[in-house]
Design a protein around this motif. Structure first.
Motif, PDB file in Angstrom:
ATOM      1  N   THR A   1      -9.991 121.493 -40.423  1.00 41.05           N
ATOM      2  CA  THR A   1      -9.909 120.165 -39.819  1.00 41.05           C
ATOM      3  C   THR A   1      -8.900 120.187 -38.687  1.00 41.05           C
ATOM      4  O   THR A   1      -8.020 121.053 -38.626  1.00 41.05           O
ATOM      5  CB  THR A   1      -9.451 119.107 -40.836  1.00 41.05           C
ATOM      6  OG1 THR A   1      -8.120 119.432 -41.272  1.00 41.05           O
ATOM      7  CG2 THR A   1     -10.379 119.049 -42.040  1.00 41.05           C
ATOM      8  N   GLU A   2      -9.019 119.216 -37.785  1.00 44.67           N
ATOM      9  CA  GLU A   2      -8.001 119.068 -36.740  1.00 44.67           C
ATOM     10  C   GLU A   2      -6.644 118.777 -37.351  1.00 44.67           C
ATOM     11  O   GLU A   2      -5.620 119.309 -36.933  1.00 44.67           O
ATOM     12  CB  GLU A   2      -8.392 117.930 -35.789  1.00 44.67           C
ATOM     13  CG  GLU A   2      -9.379 118.291 -34.717  1.00 44.67           C
ATOM     14  CD  GLU A   2      -9.421 117.243 -33.632  1.00 44.67           C
ATOM     15  OE1 GLU A   2      -8.719 117.402 -32.621  1.00 44.67           O
ATOM     16  OE2 GLU A   2     -10.138 116.241 -33.821  1.00 44.67           O
TER      17      GLU A   2
ATOM     18  N   ARG B   1      -4.910 121.912 -38.622  1.00 48.24           N
ATOM     19  CA  ARG B   1      -4.397 122.793 -37.579  1.00 48.24           C
ATOM     20  C   ARG B   1      -3.093 122.265 -36.991  1.00 48.24           C
ATOM     21  O   ARG B   1      -2.136 123.015 -36.792  1.00 48.24           O
ATOM     22  CB  ARG B   1      -5.455 122.972 -36.486  1.00 48.24           C
ATOM     23  CG  ARG B   1      -6.642 123.824 -36.957  1.00 48.24           C
ATOM     24  CD  ARG B   1      -7.748 123.895 -35.948  1.00 48.24           C
ATOM     25  NE  ARG B   1      -8.821 124.785 -36.415  1.00 48.24           N
ATOM     26  CZ  ARG B   1      -9.964 124.968 -35.802  1.00 48.24           C
ATOM     27  NH1 ARG B   1     -10.215 124.314 -34.675  1.00 48.24           N
ATOM     28  NH2 ARG B   1     -10.872 125.788 -36.283  1.00 48.24           N
TER      29      ARG B   1
ATOM     30  N   ARG C   1     -10.783 129.516 -30.518  1.00 46.17           N
ATOM     31  CA  ARG C   1     -10.664 128.760 -31.756  1.00 46.17           C
ATOM     32  C   ARG C   1     -11.993 128.075 -32.049  1.00 46.17           C
ATOM     33  O   ARG C   1     -12.503 127.330 -31.201  1.00 46.17           O
ATOM     34  CB  ARG C   1      -9.562 127.693 -31.638  1.00 46.17           C
ATOM     35  CG  ARG C   1      -8.152 128.267 -31.496  1.00 46.17           C
ATOM     36  CD  ARG C   1      -7.596 128.715 -32.825  1.00 46.17           C
ATOM     37  NE  ARG C   1      -6.318 129.400 -32.689  1.00 46.17           N
ATOM     38  CZ  ARG C   1      -5.136 128.808 -32.725  1.00 46.17           C
ATOM     39  NH1 ARG C   1      -5.075 127.487 -32.870  1.00 46.17           N
ATOM     40  NH2 ARG C   1      -4.028 129.505 -32.621  1.00 46.17           N
ATOM     41  N   GLU C   2     -12.534 128.349 -33.212  1.00 45.85           N
ATOM     42  CA  GLU C   2     -13.770 127.687 -33.612  1.00 45.85           C
ATOM     43  C   GLU C   2     -13.514 126.194 -33.809  1.00 45.85           C
ATOM     44  O   GLU C   2     -12.405 125.778 -34.166  1.00 45.85           O
ATOM     45  CB  GLU C   2     -14.299 128.279 -34.917  1.00 45.85           C
ATOM     46  CG  GLU C   2     -14.694 129.752 -34.835  1.00 45.85           C
ATOM     47  CD  GLU C   2     -16.017 129.970 -34.117  1.00 45.85           C
ATOM     48  OE1 GLU C   2     -16.703 128.948 -33.829  1.00 45.85           O
ATOM     49  OE2 GLU C   2     -16.361 131.120 -33.857  1.00 45.85           O
ATOM     50  N   ALA C   3     -14.548 125.390 -33.564  1.00 47.97           N
ATOM     51  CA  ALA C   3     -14.415 123.949 -33.802  1.00 47.97           C
ATOM     52  C   ALA C   3     -14.190 123.693 -35.287  1.00 47.97           C
ATOM     53  O   ALA C   3     -14.641 124.459 -36.148  1.00 47.97           O
ATOM     54  CB  ALA C   3     -15.674 123.233 -33.327  1.00 47.97           C
ATOM     55  N   ALA C   4     -13.482 122.615 -35.598  1.00 49.37           N
ATOM     56  CA  ALA C   4     -13.225 122.255 -36.988  1.00 49.37           C
ATOM     57  C   ALA C   4     -14.541 122.017 -37.722  1.00 49.37           C
ATOM     58  O   ALA C   4     -15.465 121.407 -37.185  1.00 49.37           O
ATOM     59  CB  ALA C   4     -12.346 121.015 -37.056  1.00 49.37           C
TER      60      ALA C   4
ATOM     61  N   ALA D   1     -15.066 116.741 -40.244  1.00 49.62           N
ATOM     62  CA  ALA D   1     -14.585 115.576 -39.504  1.00 49.62           C
ATOM     63  C   ALA D   1     -13.973 114.611 -40.527  1.00 49.62           C
ATOM     64  O   ALA D   1     -13.706 114.975 -41.667  1.00 49.62           O
ATOM     65  CB  ALA D   1     -15.733 114.927 -38.736  1.00 49.62           C
TER      66      ALA D   1
END
Length: 256
Positions: free
Chosen positions: A81-82, A85, A138-141, A144
């Motif tokens: 998740t954002e 991170r 960096r891969e997307a989270a 959501a």
């Protein structure tokens, strides 16, 4: 090197058991933060060698294993998740600040900023290396649904402290490249500017190495050696920067 050979394999052994227990990676972040702060408290408190040196040295190595674990667990269980991170980065800062202040007192504040610049350089050089080769940094989270208030707070801290460092250093690295090759660096020149050895040197000054070295300094009863090493690390990176500028220049001359 330490991460790949020691800490990451140790962390990997914990992924499956914790995944079966449905452990939240964010909780792992909070645990390793608590261990780092506890180590700083023990250093500052002083006392017998086993309590003020041995115990914090061991706590910091466990903290490093768990610091590797949270990301592995999040990726393995699709829980990146954002929030996670940002939380991981900012909790590492809390630990760094606590440790530097515990060792150096008020001087720990500027030393923490210097340490952050060293770690930001590692981050930027890896990003530049991957971007120059068309690789994903960096891969997307995967998830959501972050709590908007928590995420907004974490982003605000990041924007206030880390983002200015990234912008200043990133612009300076770009300016230095353009001073060597001109205003329009080619893809080949960008690859020459970001060779793997440069990324590897910066990576080996990352937080894992920092805490491993601090652990050794604690065991040797000379924690000040760690804080005194930070300016030396910064000087080394400046030397590497000069080297990579020369590397680009040599590559450019060899093609003309």
């Amino acid at each position: 090197m330490l991460n790949e050979r020691i800490y990451r394999p140790l962390a990997q052994r914990l992924v499956d058991p914790l995944a079966r227990l449905d452990v939240n990676p964010a909780h792992v972040v909070l645990v390793h933060t608590a261990l780092g702060v506890a180590a700083a408290w023990l250093i500052r408190r002083g006392g017998p060698w086993w309590r003020s040196r041995l115990a914090p040295a061991l706590l910091l190595q466990v903290k490093t294993v768990l610091d590797n674990l949270d990301g592995q667990l999040a990726r393995a269980t699709g829980q990146t998740t954002e929030t996670g991170r940002y939380l991981d980065t900012e909790m590492d800062l809390v630990v760094d600040l606590a440790l530097n202040v515990a060792i150096a007192g008020r001087a720990g504040l500027p030393l923490t900023v210097l340490q952050s610049l060293i770690l930001t350089t590692d981050f930027l050089w890896e990003r530049e290396h991957r971007a120059a080769r068309g690789e994903v940094f960096r891969e997307a989270a995967a998830q959501a649904g972050d709590n908007p208030h928590v995420l907004a707070g974490l982003k605000a801290v990041y924007a206030a402290y880390f983002l200015p460092q990234e912008r200043i250093l990133g612009r300076w690295f770009e300016v230095r490249l353009r001073e060597v090759v001109g205003d329009s660096p080619s893809p080949e020149e960008r690859r020459a500017y970001t060779p793997l050895p440069v990324t590897a040197i910066a990576a080996n000054l990352g937080l894992t190495t920092q805490l491993a070295f601090l652990g050794l300094c604690l065991l040797g009863n000379w924690p000040q050696l760690y804080t005194r090493s930070l300016p030396v690390q910064a000087a080394l990176l400046l030397g590497v920067q000069r080297w990579r500028e020369g590397q680009v220049k040599r590559e450019t001359v060899s093609r003309t």
